[in-house]
Design a protein around this motif. Sequence first.
Motif, PDB file in Angstrom:
ATOM      1  N   GLY A 124       0.821  -1.215   0.000  1.00 56.01           N
ATOM      2  CA  GLY A 124       0.000   0.000   0.000  1.00 56.01           C
ATOM      3  C   GLY A 124       0.845   1.251   0.000  1.00 56.01           C
ATOM      4  O   GLY A 124       0.574   2.204  -0.732  1.00 56.01           O
ATOM      5  N   ILE A 125       1.911   1.235   0.805  1.00 53.17           N
ATOM      6  CA  ILE A 125       2.784   2.406   0.887  1.00 53.17           C
ATOM      7  C   ILE A 125       3.421   2.679  -0.481  1.00 53.17           C
ATOM      8  O   ILE A 125       3.472   3.818  -0.938  1.00 53.17           O
ATOM      9  CB  ILE A 125       3.894   2.183   1.942  1.00 53.17           C
ATOM     10  CG1 ILE A 125       3.308   2.159   3.362  1.00 53.17           C
ATOM     11  CG2 ILE A 125       4.973   3.248   1.835  1.00 53.17           C
ATOM     12  CD1 ILE A 125       2.764   3.482   3.839  1.00 53.17           C
ATOM     13  N   MET A 126       3.888   1.606  -1.134  1.00 54.91           N
ATOM     14  CA  MET A 126       4.582   1.813  -2.407  1.00 54.91           C
ATOM     15  C   MET A 126       3.612   2.283  -3.493  1.00 54.91           C
ATOM     16  O   MET A 126       3.923   3.178  -4.267  1.00 54.91           O
ATOM     17  CB  MET A 126       5.334   0.543  -2.820  1.00 54.91           C
ATOM     18  CG  MET A 126       6.544   0.319  -1.915  1.00 54.91           C
ATOM     19  SD  MET A 126       7.450  -1.200  -2.224  1.00 54.91           S
ATOM     20  CE  MET A 126       8.432  -0.752  -3.649  1.00 54.91           C
ATOM     21  N   TYR A 127       2.428   1.653  -3.543  1.00 58.46           N
ATOM     22  CA  TYR A 127       1.441   2.131  -4.516  1.00 58.46           C
ATOM     23  C   TYR A 127       0.928   3.519  -4.132  1.00 58.46           C
ATOM     24  O   TYR A 127       0.636   4.354  -4.982  1.00 58.46           O
ATOM     25  CB  TYR A 127       0.279   1.143  -4.644  1.00 58.46           C
ATOM     26  CG  TYR A 127       0.594   0.002  -5.580  1.00 58.46           C
ATOM     27  CD1 TYR A 127       0.380   0.151  -6.952  1.00 58.46           C
ATOM     28  CD2 TYR A 127       1.118  -1.191  -5.105  1.00 58.46           C
ATOM     29  CE1 TYR A 127       0.693  -0.887  -7.822  1.00 58.46           C
ATOM     30  CE2 TYR A 127       1.433  -2.227  -5.949  1.00 58.46           C
ATOM     31  CZ  TYR A 127       1.217  -2.070  -7.316  1.00 58.46           C
ATOM     32  OH  TYR A 127       1.528  -3.084  -8.175  1.00 58.46           O
TER      33      TYR A 127
ATOM     34  N   PHE B  10      -8.346  10.738   2.545  1.00 55.97           N
ATOM     35  CA  PHE B  10      -8.622  10.424   3.949  1.00 55.97           C
ATOM     36  C   PHE B  10     -10.122  10.513   4.220  1.00 55.97           C
ATOM     37  O   PHE B  10     -10.704   9.681   4.911  1.00 55.97           O
ATOM     38  CB  PHE B  10      -7.862  11.405   4.844  1.00 55.97           C
ATOM     39  CG  PHE B  10      -8.269  11.376   6.286  1.00 55.97           C
ATOM     40  CD1 PHE B  10      -7.893  10.334   7.112  1.00 55.97           C
ATOM     41  CD2 PHE B  10      -9.042  12.395   6.827  1.00 55.97           C
ATOM     42  CE1 PHE B  10      -8.267  10.303   8.446  1.00 55.97           C
ATOM     43  CE2 PHE B  10      -9.417  12.372   8.160  1.00 55.97           C
ATOM     44  CZ  PHE B  10      -9.033  11.317   8.966  1.00 55.97           C
ATOM     45  N   LEU B  11     -10.773  11.528   3.620  1.00 57.31           N
ATOM     46  CA  LEU B  11     -12.211  11.693   3.805  1.00 57.31           C
ATOM     47  C   LEU B  11     -13.011  10.697   2.969  1.00 57.31           C
ATOM     48  O   LEU B  11     -14.230  10.675   3.025  1.00 57.31           O
ATOM     49  CB  LEU B  11     -12.631  13.110   3.414  1.00 57.31           C
ATOM     50  CG  LEU B  11     -12.230  14.245   4.356  1.00 57.31           C
ATOM     51  CD1 LEU B  11     -12.752  15.567   3.834  1.00 57.31           C
ATOM     52  CD2 LEU B  11     -12.745  13.989   5.761  1.00 57.31           C
ATOM     53  N   GLY B  12     -12.310   9.896   2.161  1.00 55.09           N
ATOM     54  CA  GLY B  12     -13.017   8.969   1.292  1.00 55.09           C
ATOM     55  C   GLY B  12     -13.419   9.600  -0.019  1.00 55.09           C
ATOM     56  O   GLY B  12     -14.303   9.102  -0.718  1.00 55.09           O
TER      57      GLY B  12
ATOM     58  N   SER C  75      -5.995   7.409   1.942  1.00 49.47           N
ATOM     59  CA  SER C  75      -7.066   6.435   2.146  1.00 49.47           C
ATOM     60  C   SER C  75      -6.635   5.371   3.155  1.00 49.47           C
ATOM     61  O   SER C  75      -7.453   4.858   3.926  1.00 49.47           O
ATOM     62  CB  SER C  75      -7.465   5.793   0.815  1.00 49.47           C
ATOM     63  OG  SER C  75      -6.400   5.033   0.301  1.00 49.47           O
ATOM     64  N   MET C  76      -5.327   5.061   3.185  1.00 50.73           N
ATOM     65  CA  MET C  76      -4.835   4.094   4.185  1.00 50.73           C
ATOM     66  C   MET C  76      -5.003   4.656   5.599  1.00 50.73           C
ATOM     67  O   MET C  76      -5.421   3.950   6.515  1.00 50.73           O
ATOM     68  CB  MET C  76      -3.353   3.774   3.934  1.00 50.73           C
ATOM     69  CG  MET C  76      -3.112   2.979   2.665  1.00 50.73           C
ATOM     70  SD  MET C  76      -1.363   2.837   2.280  1.00 50.73           S
ATOM     71  CE  MET C  76      -0.859   1.580   3.452  1.00 50.73           C
TER      72      MET C  76
END
Lengths: 280, 343, 339
Positions: free
Chosen positions: A73-76, A219-221, A232-233
């Motif tokens: 997730g971090i890399m993408y 973050f808020l979607g 989003s994470m």
Amino acid sequence: MNGAVDKLKLFLRRPSGVLGIAILVAVTAMALTAGHFFPDGPTRMVARPLLWPGQQAGLLLGTDRMGSDILAGIMYGARASLLVGLSAAAVSIVVGTLVGAVSGYYRGWADDVLMRITDAVQTIPSFLAAVVIVGVVGASLTSVIISISIVSWPMIARLVRAEFLRLRNFDFVHACRIIGMSDARIILTQILPNCLSSIVVASSVLVATAIIVEAGLSFLGLGDPNVVSWGSMIGSGRTVLRAGWYITVIPAAFVVVTVLSINLIGDALNDALNPRLRER
Amino acid sequence: MLSTLGCASGDPVTGAPAPLLDVEDLSISVRRGVPLVEGVSFSIGAGEAVAVVGESGCGKSLTSLAIMGLLPGNLQRNATGRILLEGEDLSAKSPREMQDVRGNRVAMIFQDPLTSLNPVMTIGAQIMEVLEAHRDIDRAAATARTIELLDLVRIPDPQERMHAYPHQLSGGMRQRVVIAMAMACEPQLIIADEPTTALDVTIQAQILNLLVELRRKSNLSLMLITHDLGVVCRVAERMIVMYAGSVVEAGEVSAILDGARHPYTAGLMAARPHGSFKRTGQRLVDIPGTVPPPTSRPKGCLFEPRCPRAQEKCRAVRPDLAADGAGHAFRCHFPIGQGEAHA
Amino acid sequence: MTAGSVRIGGGSRFFNGAVLRFVARRLLQALIVMLMVMTANFVLIKLAPGDIVDVLTGSSDMTAEQIASLRQEYGLDQPVIVQFVKYFARLAQFDLGYSNQFHDTVLNIILGRLPTTLLLVAFSVILSIVIGTVMGVAAARSAGKLVDSAISALVLLFYATPVFIVAIVMILCFSVWLGWLPTSGLYSVGAGHTGFAYIKDVAAHLVMPVVALCTFYTAIYSRLARATMLETMHLDFVRTARAKGLSERRVIYGHALRNALLPIVTMAGLQVSSLIGGAVLIETVFGLPGMGRTAFDAIFTRDTNLLLGVMFIASLAVVVVSLVVDFLYALLDPRVELK
């Protein structure tokens, strides 16, 4: 550019600027190699959910609440952040430079109209505007980039306009006019190159801001639902803050470190390119 | 025949009693080996006006800041020597004690009256501030005294004007306000650092006259820093010529202007556009070369590289400050003889 | 302190015809900006799926006739320019439409949410200016020393950390781990606090939101205050103040800081818009019933009307604040002639 080597030397004299470059290169490398290390994408379930970093070999950063590898997730996510940051900054620079150049070069009614529009855009709270635009148009990577660009260009427009107002009265510009050079040519080949260093410094702020806004939106979607990003994470990790705070804190740390590195680069660029303001 | 002179030792030049201000062997350096001011000694008697003359960068402003205790921290640490005000050593005072001296016993007037006033405070407030800092005085009395001071420096409508901001006044008026501020606590000594340089020529005369008049009225001492010899002979009784951080000549104004002994002083006088005290030639003469920077000062006489009279000894040995019988001191191995000065 | 005389001097500048002209000119500028914002609203409505009446009525439970009459009223059969003018006319009367989700007019909903946002924003503005200035002054006074480096490092960190991340980290520390502070809402539901206990309760709920929203802006003001203080402390009038024998406190705070505050006030005016934007995130994270939270909810209920209403009122608030800041600046800086 004249003295480019000297300026590079000036830049490299600042250890913080070099550190910034190093971090940004590392993040870029992560973004570029994401597909190589994780060909199945970031959302595939690889193990039990909520595995802490190091708890299981091969899962350096653990798994999130869906059992996906956080490192993937971090890399993408680095991809999404950099893509949005750079694209939005690029669009803002093009639009802002165009508006600022026309305003500052022609002045008169064009300046009045463009500056009132700039005022208005700067009046609307920019994050709220981005939320509204994405909300109305629908969330996708493109709409996120466009919404950030729409709220960001005025800063560049004001900067470029101020530079043009200053430079348009210089003798070399008058000389070009006298020999019958076209306006477009004067703007592009004579004045604009003289504003470049200011634009370069300001664009570092733009990229940093764009990354922050993108993280906030997702973050808020309100980010692209098909793209995993750091924002989003953080947003999805929030619901399990008690059980696994690392799910939230790891991407958050990446946002902070990336933005910090861009700010450091910006400060060093400012010192190297605008020696007049070095004390500030 | 020439004797080394401690210019400060109860100087008989003016016949004044114990001096008000006594600067003894003041040296200020950026760091070891880079001196900005070297071994400067002089004194100012009560009620006396002394001019300090020299090109910019010769250390005259630094000397005045040292007296005020206003040197920047790095220079303050590297300052040696003594500064005595009525026998009290100012350099030994704590910062807190210096606050009581500044603006109270010694006041200062700076060059540019626009930038030396706070733009967001009324001039009345800025004057009252001095009174409130040094006197146990209530608001009404401070206001009354402020009006009195503005009147003293000839500002019309003082009751009205004290509510004005600096930008609402002309340059001359602003400098009058600065002078009123300096006079507020009736100091014994006023240091005026190029008080007229930033003003129009016509205003310069008015401000100078005001200074001369105030000095007479209140019997205060004046240390006038200037590069304008015309100003010197209008205001001061005694003058000190500084070059590259050192005193090169000192004595009565009339004596020096009549017969400068140091080639630098002679050069300064010749460089004046109109020799108003003595017409010499039509051509404007300047001193060739520039002041040596503090980082590379010559081992011998500081003026030697630019001096038309320099000889081998000048390159080797730095001359001491020496005086003739009349208290006219100069730092030169081969001083200009009497009557030779304007040749 | 001589504030009295300053006020007298300042006062005389403020009660004359120039004030009226100044206010009139700034109001005209504000009006133009608001017209632009209204245009932006209209464009967004046109971009939204469905037509203006769909937007205005939401996913409505109105009858077909009511909708038809609204369609007529908005002149959807007429050219865009007519719709544009009619929309303007309604907005100008603060008729922001109706929200079916809340069964109330959009204006009423927003007015109900406005105090929370104002509280959050006002506290954050004040706190960030105060702390930022204090940090900046401290850094400037110890320029190049350890305190300066420490503050600069902190500022760098604050400057790089998005407010919602600060919010989450604070929740993690102070609520999840330490259990000191409540994580959401403006007050404890069902606790029935009154009087002082109620204020204490609200304060406990607001501490984290305000501090989280502050950090970024504190960094901005701190940087600015440091730079302007360093500049101001070398100005001649500060040397004059020292030469007058004023105490170091008086020199720094009465003279240097007073001048260094001017750019900070300007910056505060420029940052209000961005701060209100940040409030959207903070209100959402902390579940505060403010305008930002309302906008967020409106997106998920597809209540475009309410969403645009929030944007309109927020922009209006920014316009009003910048008017106030301009006036405040003129009060602080006597050199500004009101023209």
